[in-house]
Structure formats: C-alpha cells, structure tokens
Design an enzyme around this catalytic site. Structure first.
Site, mmCIF file in Angstrom:
data_model
loop_
_atom_site.group_PDB
_atom_site.id
_atom_site.type_symbol
_atom_site.label_atom_id
_atom_site.label_comp_id
_atom_site.label_asym_id
_atom_site.label_seq_id
_atom_site.Cartn_x
_atom_site.Cartn_y
_atom_site.Cartn_z
ATOM 1 N N GLY A 1 0.764 -1.233 0.000
ATOM 2 C CA GLY A 1 0.000 0.000 0.000
ATOM 3 C C GLY A 1 0.801 1.294 0.000
ATOM 4 O O GLY A 1 0.359 2.292 0.561
ATOM 5 N N THR A 2 1.966 1.307 -0.665
ATOM 6 C CA THR A 2 2.705 2.572 -0.712
ATOM 7 C C THR A 2 1.977 3.604 -1.584
ATOM 8 O O THR A 2 2.054 4.809 -1.311
ATOM 9 C CB THR A 2 4.154 2.391 -1.214
ATOM 10 O OG1 THR A 2 4.140 1.892 -2.541
ATOM 11 C CG2 THR A 2 4.947 1.475 -0.304
ATOM 12 N N ASN A 3 1.264 3.143 -2.598
ATOM 13 C CA ASN A 3 0.478 4.091 -3.400
ATOM 14 C C ASN A 3 -0.715 4.624 -2.600
ATOM 15 O O ASN A 3 -1.072 5.795 -2.727
ATOM 16 C CB ASN A 3 0.029 3.441 -4.713
ATOM 17 C CG ASN A 3 1.137 3.443 -5.743
ATOM 18 O OD1 ASN A 3 1.493 4.493 -6.276
ATOM 19 N ND2 ASN A 3 1.711 2.281 -6.008
ATOM 20 N N HIS B 1 -0.247 1.650 -13.164
ATOM 21 C CA HIS B 1 0.544 0.531 -13.699
ATOM 22 C C HIS B 1 2.001 0.980 -13.829
ATOM 23 O O HIS B 1 2.265 2.064 -14.351
ATOM 24 C CB HIS B 1 -0.004 0.093 -15.066
ATOM 25 C CG HIS B 1 0.762 -1.060 -15.630
ATOM 26 N ND1 HIS B 1 0.566 -2.354 -15.186
ATOM 27 C CD2 HIS B 1 1.751 -1.119 -16.552
ATOM 28 C CE1 HIS B 1 1.411 -3.153 -15.824
ATOM 29 N NE2 HIS B 1 2.134 -2.434 -16.660
ATOM 30 N N GLU C 1 -12.742 -3.287 -19.707
ATOM 31 C CA GLU C 1 -12.733 -4.758 -19.686
ATOM 32 C C GLU C 1 -11.421 -5.340 -20.201
ATOM 33 O O GLU C 1 -11.165 -6.527 -20.050
ATOM 34 C CB GLU C 1 -13.934 -5.308 -20.485
ATOM 35 C CG GLU C 1 -13.884 -5.117 -21.988
ATOM 36 C CD GLU C 1 -14.152 -3.689 -22.453
ATOM 37 O OE1 GLU C 1 -14.395 -2.798 -21.612
ATOM 38 O OE2 GLU C 1 -14.091 -3.467 -23.683
ATOM 39 N N ASP D 1 -5.279 -3.364 -18.431
ATOM 40 C CA ASP D 1 -4.378 -2.235 -18.730
ATOM 41 C C ASP D 1 -4.711 -1.553 -20.066
ATOM 42 O O ASP D 1 -3.855 -0.893 -20.660
ATOM 43 C CB ASP D 1 -2.901 -2.673 -18.710
ATOM 44 C CG ASP D 1 -2.466 -3.169 -17.342
ATOM 45 O OD1 ASP D 1 -2.972 -2.653 -16.336
ATOM 46 O OD2 ASP D 1 -1.614 -4.075 -17.286
HETATM 47 C C1 GRF Z 1 2.855 -0.781 -7.698
HETATM 48 O O1 GRF Z 1 4.023 -0.946 -8.447
HETATM 49 C C2 GRF Z 1 1.696 -0.529 -8.619
HETATM 50 O O2 GRF Z 1 2.028 0.197 -9.749
HETATM 51 C C3 GRF Z 1 1.337 -1.909 -9.018
HETATM 52 O O3 GRF Z 1 1.515 -2.698 -7.850
HETATM 53 C C4 GRF Z 1 2.452 -2.073 -6.997
HETATM 54 C C5 GRF Z 1 1.753 -1.851 -5.676
HETATM 55 O O4 GRF Z 1 2.575 -1.346 -4.672
HETATM 56 N N1 GRF Z 1 0.047 -1.941 -9.651
HETATM 57 P P1 GRF Z 1 1.942 -0.752 -3.342
HETATM 58 O O5 GRF Z 1 1.049 -1.834 -2.722
HETATM 59 O O6 GRF Z 1 1.163 0.484 -3.664
HETATM 60 O O7 GRF Z 1 3.111 -0.483 -2.458
#
Ligand code: GRF
Length: 209
Positions: free
Chosen positions: A14-16, A117, A155, A158
C-alpha cells in the site's frame, strides 16, 4: 465544498495508498476524500495504513476453489458493491490491487475506476505483467526509459483510456528491485494523487458526482 468519496482497493503493502493519504493530509486532494480502503488479501499492510489515517478498512476476499469461479466472482463483486454503496463511493482507485474485476463491474463503473501501472503503457502491460515482473521485462528488453501510467479501467487489462504518464530513466546496473523503487518514487507516488485529484475535479465540474 463538494468532494467525491473515493474507495482505494489494495492487495499488498500500500505505498500508493500512502501517497494518496499523504496528499490528502497535505491538502492536495481537495476534490476527493478517501472514504474506504478494501483489501482482497488478509493482513495486507495497506489496511494498517488506512487505520492509522482513520479511514475505514474492509477485507473482502474472493473465495477460491469453490468449483464455479464465475459464481465466486459474482459473490465477491456483490460484497464489494455493498461496501461501496454503504460508503457512498463515487470513484474507485486500484492501487496494487491484484484481483481482476469482471466486464460487468467495469462497465457499471465506466470512467470511475483508476489504476496505476508501473510501465509506460502500451509497453510491458496486460495479463501477467504485475509487480516485479514488469521491471524484469523492461530490463530484459533493454529499454532506457520506463515509467508509470494512470489509466481508466475497462474490460481489457491495462487497456483503458490513459490519464497520465511519467517517464523514469533506467540506469546501468539496475536490478528489478532498484528500478521498481525508482519508478515508485519518481512516478507512481507523484502521478496517482495528482490524477485522482484531476479526475475528481472533472467529475464535480461535469456534474457526474
Ligand atoms: C505498484 O508498483 C503498482 O504500480 C502496481 O503494484 C504495486 C503496488 O505497490 N500496480 P503498493 O502496494 O502500492 O506499495
């Protein structure tokens, strides 16, 4: 002021998600509000991040090995929809979410699901390209520039409309892990909060909220 209620769907660290929570705390997410975090994996660290930020978290698992996989998918999406409805969600952000959503689900949420992505789509994307595999493929192909893409989800894996992209250099000696970290720091964590704010602002301006 009106704000779009956002659900962030996660499977891992969950870093994003953290980048979104930090943007919200810093006042950079003003058209949207993170109202729910859903994990499809038990014990995902992302749920702890949600709890620390005071955002409700839910674990919704897609049951495996029940025989009929489309029934399991429907059941998963029914529980997901219920959680989204309960929180009045208007926009879904996939942030490292590894379950596939059905065409019926993505159609219902047309232009209301974002994904991040870790490559410059259309390179290194589609089925099988997730996590470190994306960066391994980029290094194997010898590209000198890679990056990240925020796009709407349809659908086609990516394959939805591109919202934002950020380029990141590949350096000699990069390992997949080193490259992944650079792509996250320089592209993903910057692009995702900005794109989320831009989409929420657009939804409010066009009366779609
Ligand atoms: C990230 O590289 C995102 O682009 C991909 O999965 C990874 C998730 O990382 N879809 P995090 O869980 O957000 O750290």
């Amino acid at each position: 002021m009106e704000r779009i209620r956002i659900a962030v769907l996660v499977s891992g660290g969950g870093t994003n998600l953290q980048a979104l929570l930090d943007a919200q705390a810093a006042g950079q997410l003003t058209s949207g509000e993170i109202a729910l975090v859903v994990s499809d994996r038990p014990g995902a660290y992302a749920l702890e991040r949600a709890a620390k930020a005071g955002v409700p978290g839910r674990e919704i698992r897609r049951e495996r090995g029940t025989g009929n996989s489309s029934a399991a998918q429907e059941d998963f999406e029914r529980r997901l929809e219920a959680a989204l409805a309960e929180q009045g969600i208007g926009l879904i952000v996939l942030a490292g979410f590894l379950s596939i959503l059905s065409p019926a689900f993505t159609k219902k949420w047309d232009h209301r699901i974002l994904n991040i992505h870790p490559s410059l789509i259309p390179s290194f994307c589609g089925p099988g390209f997730y996590g470190l595999k994306v960066h391994e493929a980029a290094l194997a192909r010898g590209v000198k520039v890679t990056g990240a893409t925020v796009h709407f989800v349809n659908e086609i894996p990516d394959g939805g409309e591109i919202i934002a992209q950020g380029a990141v250099e590949v350096r000699p000696g990069d390992t997949p892990e080193v490259l992944q970290r650079r792509v996250m720091e320089r592209a993903e964590w910057v692009l995702l909060p900005r794109a989320t704010e831009a989409v929420c602002a657009r939804m409010i301006a066009s009366g779609e909220s």
